[in-house]
Design a protein around this motif. Structure first.
Motif, mmCIF file in Angstrom:
data_model
loop_
_atom_site.group_PDB
_atom_site.id
_atom_site.type_symbol
_atom_site.label_atom_id
_atom_site.label_comp_id
_atom_site.label_asym_id
_atom_site.label_seq_id
_atom_site.Cartn_x
_atom_site.Cartn_y
_atom_site.Cartn_z
ATOM 1 N N LEU A 290 0.673 -0.821 0.081
ATOM 2 C CA LEU A 290 -0.071 -0.258 0.143
ATOM 3 C C LEU A 290 0.947 1.373 -0.376
ATOM 4 O O LEU A 290 2.085 0.990 0.779
ATOM 5 N N SER A 291 -0.132 2.395 -1.114
ATOM 6 C CA SER A 291 0.684 3.302 -1.016
ATOM 7 C C SER A 291 0.146 4.560 -0.194
ATOM 8 O O SER A 291 -1.299 4.633 -0.788
ATOM 9 N N CYS A 292 0.809 5.667 -0.070
ATOM 10 C CA CYS A 292 0.314 6.628 0.842
ATOM 11 C C CYS A 292 0.898 8.151 0.654
ATOM 12 O O CYS A 292 1.871 8.396 1.249
ATOM 13 N N ALA A 293 0.580 8.535 -0.923
ATOM 14 C CA ALA A 293 0.889 9.959 -1.040
ATOM 15 C C ALA A 293 0.061 11.080 -0.045
ATOM 16 O O ALA A 293 -0.817 11.417 0.036
ATOM 17 N N PHE A 294 1.434 11.997 0.245
ATOM 18 C CA PHE A 294 1.212 12.980 1.500
ATOM 19 C C PHE A 294 1.497 14.410 0.453
ATOM 20 O O PHE A 294 2.676 14.488 -0.244
ATOM 21 N N SER A 295 0.946 15.263 1.023
ATOM 22 C CA SER A 295 1.545 17.022 0.506
ATOM 23 C C SER A 295 2.637 17.445 2.036
ATOM 24 O O SER A 295 2.483 17.198 3.146
ATOM 25 N N GLY A 296 3.071 18.643 1.326
ATOM 26 C CA GLY A 296 4.082 18.310 1.783
ATOM 27 C C GLY A 296 5.451 18.206 2.694
ATOM 28 O O GLY A 296 5.765 16.973 1.861
ATOM 29 N N ARG A 297 6.434 18.527 3.265
ATOM 30 C CA ARG A 297 7.831 17.616 3.976
ATOM 31 C C ARG A 297 7.333 16.840 4.628
ATOM 32 O O ARG A 297 6.584 17.253 5.915
ATOM 33 N N SER A 298 8.179 15.443 4.736
ATOM 34 C CA SER A 298 8.128 14.823 6.021
ATOM 35 C C SER A 298 7.793 14.925 7.249
ATOM 36 O O SER A 298 7.646 14.535 8.348
ATOM 37 N N ILE A 299 9.186 16.116 7.508
ATOM 38 C CA ILE A 299 9.248 16.215 8.855
ATOM 39 C C ILE A 299 7.970 17.045 9.559
ATOM 40 O O ILE A 299 8.083 17.170 11.118
ATOM 41 N N THR A 300 7.219 17.591 8.544
ATOM 42 C CA THR A 300 5.827 18.240 9.431
ATOM 43 C C THR A 300 5.331 16.899 10.234
ATOM 44 O O THR A 300 4.040 17.008 11.297
ATOM 45 N N TYR A 301 5.251 15.901 9.428
ATOM 46 C CA TYR A 301 4.750 14.661 10.383
ATOM 47 C C TYR A 301 5.108 13.673 11.481
ATOM 48 O O TYR A 301 6.258 12.971 10.899
ATOM 49 N N GLY A 302 5.309 14.173 12.437
ATOM 50 C CA GLY A 302 5.429 13.627 13.114
ATOM 51 C C GLY A 302 5.652 11.824 13.497
ATOM 52 O O GLY A 302 6.549 11.456 13.620
ATOM 53 N N VAL A 303 4.540 11.934 13.439
ATOM 54 C CA VAL A 303 3.838 10.609 12.977
ATOM 55 C C VAL A 303 2.568 9.961 12.009
ATOM 56 O O VAL A 303 2.244 10.523 12.151
ATOM 57 N N MET A 304 3.257 9.180 11.330
ATOM 58 C CA MET A 304 2.394 8.306 10.246
ATOM 59 C C MET A 304 2.029 7.467 9.957
ATOM 60 O O MET A 304 3.149 6.519 11.091
ATOM 61 N N ALA A 305 0.681 6.458 10.260
ATOM 62 C CA ALA A 305 0.271 5.447 10.878
ATOM 63 C C ALA A 305 -0.405 5.055 9.523
ATOM 64 O O ALA A 305 -1.083 5.373 8.637
ATOM 65 N N TRP A 306 -0.969 3.505 9.744
ATOM 66 C CA TRP A 306 -1.962 2.468 8.568
ATOM 67 C C TRP A 306 -2.969 2.300 9.894
ATOM 68 O O TRP A 306 -2.317 1.771 10.771
ATOM 69 N N PHE A 307 -4.019 2.340 9.400
ATOM 70 C CA PHE A 307 -5.471 1.795 10.245
ATOM 71 C C PHE A 307 -5.707 0.380 9.580
ATOM 72 O O PHE A 307 -5.556 1.047 8.235
ATOM 73 N N ARG A 308 -6.811 0.067 9.719
ATOM 74 C CA ARG A 308 -7.262 -0.516 8.807
ATOM 75 C C ARG A 308 -9.188 -0.726 9.473
ATOM 76 O O ARG A 308 -8.832 -0.724 10.962
ATOM 77 N N GLN A 309 -10.202 -1.312 8.718
ATOM 78 C CA GLN A 309 -11.582 -1.624 9.389
ATOM 79 C C GLN A 309 -11.831 -2.614 8.639
ATOM 80 O O GLN A 309 -12.174 -2.746 7.749
ATOM 81 N N ALA A 310 -12.126 -3.470 9.244
ATOM 82 C CA ALA A 310 -13.307 -4.624 9.016
ATOM 83 C C ALA A 310 -14.906 -4.539 8.772
ATOM 84 O O ALA A 310 -15.287 -3.767 9.266
ATOM 85 N N PRO A 311 -15.291 -5.264 7.675
ATOM 86 C CA PRO A 311 -16.620 -4.634 7.868
ATOM 87 C C PRO A 311 -17.011 -4.990 9.650
ATOM 88 O O PRO A 311 -17.177 -6.395 9.824
ATOM 89 N N GLY A 312 -18.487 -4.012 9.823
ATOM 90 C CA GLY A 312 -18.713 -4.217 11.233
ATOM 91 C C GLY A 312 -17.930 -4.393 12.005
ATOM 92 O O GLY A 312 -18.471 -4.561 13.777
ATOM 93 N N GLN A 313 -16.865 -3.690 12.099
ATOM 94 C CA GLN A 313 -15.446 -3.977 12.841
ATOM 95 C C GLN A 313 -15.180 -2.401 13.390
ATOM 96 O O GLN A 313 -15.136 -1.337 12.498
ATOM 97 N N GLU A 314 -14.546 -2.380 14.617
ATOM 98 C CA GLU A 314 -14.294 -1.079 15.165
ATOM 99 C C GLU A 314 -12.866 -0.462 14.285
ATOM 100 O O GLU A 314 -12.261 -1.873 13.790
ATOM 101 N N ARG A 315 -12.742 0.635 13.927
ATOM 102 C CA ARG A 315 -11.498 0.489 12.978
ATOM 103 C C ARG A 315 -9.727 0.596 14.390
ATOM 104 O O ARG A 315 -9.766 0.529 15.520
ATOM 105 N N GLU A 316 -8.855 -0.360 13.863
ATOM 106 C CA GLU A 316 -7.471 -0.305 14.472
ATOM 107 C C GLU A 316 -6.516 -0.476 14.051
ATOM 108 O O GLU A 316 -6.634 0.161 12.440
ATOM 109 N N PHE A 317 -5.428 -0.456 15.331
ATOM 110 C CA PHE A 317 -4.425 0.129 14.773
ATOM 111 C C PHE A 317 -3.275 -0.706 14.018
ATOM 112 O O PHE A 317 -3.482 -2.155 14.526
#
Length: 122
Positions: free
Chosen positions: A19-46
């Motif tokens: 998976l790719s996540c293209a972001f605007s601005g400089r990387s240093i701007t973002y102290g933390v970058m993360a991936w979450f997921r959500q399956a059908p009928g479930q809460e979003r999880e880290f």
């Protein structure tokens, strides 16, 4: 700020996806970058996170050893390499980012992408 995910799709159990996540601005701007997921009928999880300040990475137990998160600062892109996929990995995957570093990787996050669907057939 824009976060745009791509790379999802339909794969078979045991396959890999990146998976790719293209972001605007400089990387240093973002102290933390993360991936979450959500399956059908479930809460979003880290799933995983990357801290800019120390380049450390963090993973949920369910994906540890199978997924790898990394940033390509030259391309302004966050990646999630997913190997040995199984049916339990089926979900919409979201990219998230925040300006602050901080210790709580579960949130809050300032910015979210629209999500990309990953479906793993068994």
């Amino acid at each position: 700020v824009q976060l745009v995910e791509s790379g999802g799709g339909l794969v078979q159990a045991g396959d890999s996806l990146r998976l790719s996540c293209a972001f605007s601005g400089r990387s240093i701007t973002y102290g933390v970058m993360a991936w979450f997921r959500q399956a059908p009928g479930q809460e979003r999880e880290f799933v995983s996170a990357s801290k800019y300040i120390n380049s450390r990475t963090y993973y949920a137990d369910s994906v540890k050893g199978r997924f790898t998160i990394y940033r390509d600062n030259a391309k302004n892109t966050l990646y999630l390499q997913m190997n040995s996929l199984n049916a339990e990995d089926t979900a919409v995957y979201y990219c998230a980012a925040r300006n602050a570093s901080g210790s709580n990787l579960l949130g809050p996050y300032d910015y979210w992408g629209q999500g990309t669907q990953v479906t793993v057939s068994s």
